[in-house]
Each structure stands twice: as structure tokens, then as C-alpha cells.
Design a protein around this motif. Structure first.
Motif, PDB file in Angstrom:
ATOM      1  N   ARG A   1     -27.159 -26.392  33.376  1.00  0.00           N
ATOM      2  CA  ARG A   1     -26.153 -26.590  32.610  1.00  0.00           C
ATOM      3  C   ARG A   1     -25.311 -25.647  32.077  1.00  0.00           C
ATOM      4  NH1 ARG A   1     -29.327 -32.340  30.420  1.00  0.00           N
ATOM      5  NH2 ARG A   1     -31.188 -31.618  30.368  1.00  0.00           N
TER       6      ARG A   1
ATOM      7  N   GLN B   1     -22.539 -30.007  31.711  1.00  0.00           N
ATOM      8  CA  GLN B   1     -22.038 -30.019  33.119  1.00  0.00           C
ATOM      9  C   GLN B   1     -23.040 -29.437  34.277  1.00  0.00           C
ATOM     10  OE1 GLN B   1     -20.284 -32.505  34.832  1.00  0.00           O
ATOM     11  NE2 GLN B   1     -18.452 -33.101  33.885  1.00  0.00           N
TER      12      GLN B   1
ATOM     13  N   SER C   1     -20.080 -30.949  38.534  1.00  0.00           N
ATOM     14  CA  SER C   1     -21.042 -32.552  38.455  1.00  0.00           C
ATOM     15  C   SER C   1     -22.360 -32.694  37.257  1.00  0.00           C
ATOM     16  CB  SER C   1     -22.036 -32.653  40.359  1.00  0.00           C
ATOM     17  OG  SER C   1     -22.297 -33.751  40.027  1.00  0.00           O
ATOM     18  N   GLN C   2     -22.109 -33.747  37.013  1.00  0.00           N
ATOM     19  CA  GLN C   2     -23.178 -34.118  36.266  1.00  0.00           C
ATOM     20  C   GLN C   2     -24.613 -34.577  36.515  1.00  0.00           C
ATOM     21  OE1 GLN C   2     -21.544 -37.938  34.751  1.00  0.00           O
ATOM     22  NE2 GLN C   2     -20.424 -36.770  32.577  1.00  0.00           N
TER      23      GLN C   2
ATOM     24  N   LYS D   1     -11.302 -31.021  37.554  1.00  0.00           N
ATOM     25  CA  LYS D   1     -12.475 -30.301  38.514  1.00  0.00           C
ATOM     26  C   LYS D   1     -11.848 -29.395  39.436  1.00  0.00           C
ATOM     27  CE  LYS D   1     -16.319 -33.536  38.323  1.00  0.00           C
ATOM     28  NZ  LYS D   1     -17.145 -34.213  39.130  1.00  0.00           N
TER      29      LYS D   1
END
Length: 418
Positions: A272, A277, A298-299, A316
Motif C-alpha cells: 500500500r 491505495q 485500488s483499495q 484515478k
């Protein structure tokens, strides 16, 4: 053996549509069932029309009918191993690509690399049950497009003996492709400076069951590592069957869902960014130089571009646009040593890297493969910035072909004294 003349003169052959146009139609949301019905009718009326049959197998794959697609594909390949995609412009290069039977991940989708170009493409399928051509089509360069897979390991090694004596330049040596499996790739890249690649271990279902029952410790399989781990079935792609397991107690439930006999396991790395993210990049090394294909944000740790929500988020897309614009001046210099060592150790002229960045700045390698898909199918109105980026990548592939063909042409030129 099938002769080249027999392939060329068949009066019952329809025009070969090919992978790229068919995938474009599916990507755009077109209902392919009417086309499938049309191709079925064509194949029934003209059972020797291998072009229609191979196109039908691709459509069936895109519609999710994997078993029927496989049998249809093999029926087409038994009739005819060679398929042609003419250049969109006056041809400068004749490219012969070696492929094998399988799904959409079995081969490098070379059709996308030469779309709307001046490259004549011949697709020659090889493998068990596929007849050999008596005479090969004329070509300037050969590209080995067969991807690494357990079932194709022997084929790739057998091809190495053949291509080592090939009369034309060969891009991507088969033996090198055979060593791109996750466990073999780790052995090649583990010592590369600036690279983080957790050890991948190939294990049997029985060993995974033993791990779940506590009869084996994770350190018995991955020395020095512990849970959480990621596990995936052998030869799986696009996240199919890929899971993060926090403890041995989760293994039994996982195995109830996944029926594979063999798996890869590896230590999970939390990559991360500071904002929480995850960011995953697809980088293609072409003749040793890196080119960006996409960035997914993406999370969730398991990112694939299509499930990252890029189309739904202008924010994004704006970040991906900035990243692509600065790729050569920021990302590449930051990982220059790692990218160079990956190229040197893998020894492939064309190879893809799915990667991230660790918090301490290393290049985190998820996978290296020669058959990763790169394309320019994203809607221009939503992804206008990607067109120039992909054209740059495709131009690099074209330059590689011309460079190899030109070098061989020069090497056979007569001397001035002749």
C-alpha cells in the motif's frame, strides 16, 4: 504434413477475422452470439473452412464456453496450422509468430502489437496433434509467442533445438520463456538489486492440506516466511483462484472452492502507498527498454486493470495520465538498476512485468511473462491519454523487428571485393 499451397488455395476459406478485431467487439460490449451462430453455420456448410472454425473458437472463449472453444480450436488447427493477418499498410516486415493451442492466455496476443501497421503477420500453430507445415511461409523475423505453462514446458524446450538453427532472426528464445514460471522466475530474480520478489513455492494439494492441518509449518515450505500468504492454482491467470490466507485455518475452506492438484504459494507483501491505495503497473521490456502499458489503482491488494474501477473514477484516470506522462523521467530512473537486471537475467527481447513498489522503494515483482496482453482498446473518449502511450509501445515492437531483420540483412551482404 500440410503444404503451404494447400493452405493458400482452399476455395472454401472465409476471411480470417483474428483475435484483435474479435476482442475489440467483445470489449465494446457487442453481443457476439449472432456472430457465433453465423460462424457455426459457415463451418457446417464448409467443414474445411479452418479460418471460420478458428474464429469461432475465439468467440466461444470470449463467450465463456472454454471446453467447446478448445475442441473447436483443435479441430481448426488439425485442418490448418497457418493463419494470416495482412498488413494494414504496404508491408515492410514479414513476421512469423509461433503459437500453440490453448486459451487467450496461451500465447502473446501479437495481433494487438501489429494492428494498423505495415507488418504482415503469419500465425503458425505448433504442438501435439497439430500437423507440421511442409514449407514455411517467407518471413524476415520469427517471434516465439508461446507463453509459459506447465503443459507447454516440453514443447518450449523441444522448440529451442529447432530455433537455434533457424535461418532468420528469432525474438524470444523458447528455453528462456520456459523459465518464466513463478518459482523459476524467483530463482532468476531473487538476487537482482532493487527488486523485491517473494519466494514462490510450487506445492501439491496434499502439502497444502497438511499446512492447513498444522502438520507442516509455513517455514517448512517458505524458509523464513510466515502467514499471511497468497495462494493460487498452477497455471492460473487474471486472479482466478488467487487468495490471501491469514492463517492455516482458512486453507480447508479455500480447498473446498478450488479443485486444482497443484498450487503456488508465496509470502504476502503489503505494498500500500501512503494514501492506503494499492498501485499495480504493467511494464513491457522491449529490447531492454521499459514501456508502460497501464497502471491500476485500488483499495484491494489484488488488482487487475478491469476490476480496479479506472473507468468509473476520473481521479484515478487523471493519476494514470500523470504517471504515464512522467514514466520515463521518474519511474524508469527510480528503478533503472532493477529493470536492467531483470532484462539481463531473463534474457528475453520482449517480456512483461506486473509490479508494484514497496514502501522502502524497491520494485515489487508479482509476475513476469512474455504473453501479457497489451492493447489500445480502451475508449478514446474516456482514456484519450493512452493512445499515444500505446502507439509508443507498438512502435518499439516494430523497431525491434526492423532492427533484427536489418542486422541479419547486413550480415549477409557480399563484401566489396565480391
Amino acid at each position: 504434413m500440410t503444404t503451404l499451397n494447400e493452405v493458400q488455395r482452399s476455395s472454401q476459406q472465409s476471411s480470417y477475422i483474428g483475435l484483435a478485431p474479435l476482442m475489440r467487439r467483445a470489449f465494446a460490449g457487442e453481443d457476439l452470439k449472432p456472430l457465433a451462430n453465423s460462424l457455426i453455420a459457415r463451418a457446417q456448410q464448409y467443414p474445411d473452412d479452418a479460418n471460420a472454425m478458428l474464429d469461432l473458437s475465439t468467440v466461444l472463449l470470449l463467450l465463456g464456453h472454454a471446453e467447446l472453444a478448445a475442441s473447436t480450436q483443435m479441430e481448426a488447427l488439425k485442418k490448418q496450422p497457418l493463419y494470416s493477418v495482412p498488413a494494414a499498410h504496404p508491408a515492410k516486415i514479414k513476421l512469423l509468430a509461433l503459437l500453440t493451442d490453448g486459451d487467450l492466455m496461451a500465447n502473446t496476443p501479437v495481433d494487438f502489437l501489429v494492428e494498423d501497421s505495415d507488418i504482415d503477420l503469419d500465425l503458425l500453430y505448433v504442438g501435439q496433434g497439430i500437423p507440421a507445415l511442409e514449407q514455411l511461409p517467407d518471413h524476415d523475423v520469427m517471434f516465439v509467442a508461446i507463453g509459459e505453462a506447465d503443459a507447454k514446458h516440453t514443447l518450449l524446450l523441444d522448440l529451442q533445438e529447432i530455433v537455434s538453427q533457424w535461418p532468420r532472426p528469432v525474438i524470444n528464445q523458447p528455453e528462456r520463456i520456459a523459465h518464466l514460471g513463478r518459482d523459476r522466475a524467483y530463482l532468476q530474480l531473487q538476487a537482482a538489486r532493487g527488486v523485491e520478489m517473494p519466494m514462490s513455492r510450487r506445492i501439491s494439494r496434499q502439502m497444502l492440506e497438511q499446512l492447513g492441518r498444522g502438520e507442516l509449518a509455513i517455514s517448512d515450505l517458505l524458509p523464513g516466511d510466515d502467514f499471511p500468504i497468497i495462494v493460487r492454482p498452477l497455471d492460473s491467470h487474471a486472479g482466478h483462484g488467487l487468495e490471501k490466507l491469514i492463517s492455516p485455518t482458512e486453507i480447508a475452506a479455500y480447498l473446498q472452492e478450488i479443485q486444482s492438484d497443484e498450487f503456488y504459494i508465496a509470502r504476502f507483501v503489503d505494498y500500500r502507498s501512503a494514501d492506503g491505495q494499492f498501485r499495480k503497473y504493467r511494464v513491457m521490456l522491449i529490447d531492454g527498454k521499459p514501456y508502460i502499458a497501464h497502471m491500476g489503482i485500488s483499495q484491494h491488494w489484488m488488482i487487475h486493470y478491469l476490476n480496479a474501477g479506472m473507468a468509473e473514477s476520473a481521479e484515478k484516470r487523471a493519476e494514470e495520465q500523470r504517471f504515464m506522462a512522467s514514466f520515463d523521467t521518474e519511474f524508469v530512473p527510480r528503478h533503472k538498476q532493477a529493470l536492467q537486471e531483470i532484462y539481463d537475467k531473463l534474457g528475453l527481447d520482449y517480456v512483461g512485468i506486473d509490479c508494484g513498489e514497496t514502501p522502502d522503494g524497491k520494485l515489487l515483482i508479482f509476475e513476469v511473462d512474455s504473453d501479457m496482453i497489451v492493447h489500445a482498446m480502451d475508449p478514446v473518449e474516456m482514456f484519450p491519454y493512452k493512445q499515444a502511450t500505446m502507439k509508443k509501445l507498438f512502435a518499439a515492437f516494430r523497431d525491434l523487428l526492423i532492427k533484427r531483420a536489418s542486422a541479419t540483412a547486413l550480415s549477409v551482404q557480399p563484401s566489396g571485393d565480391a
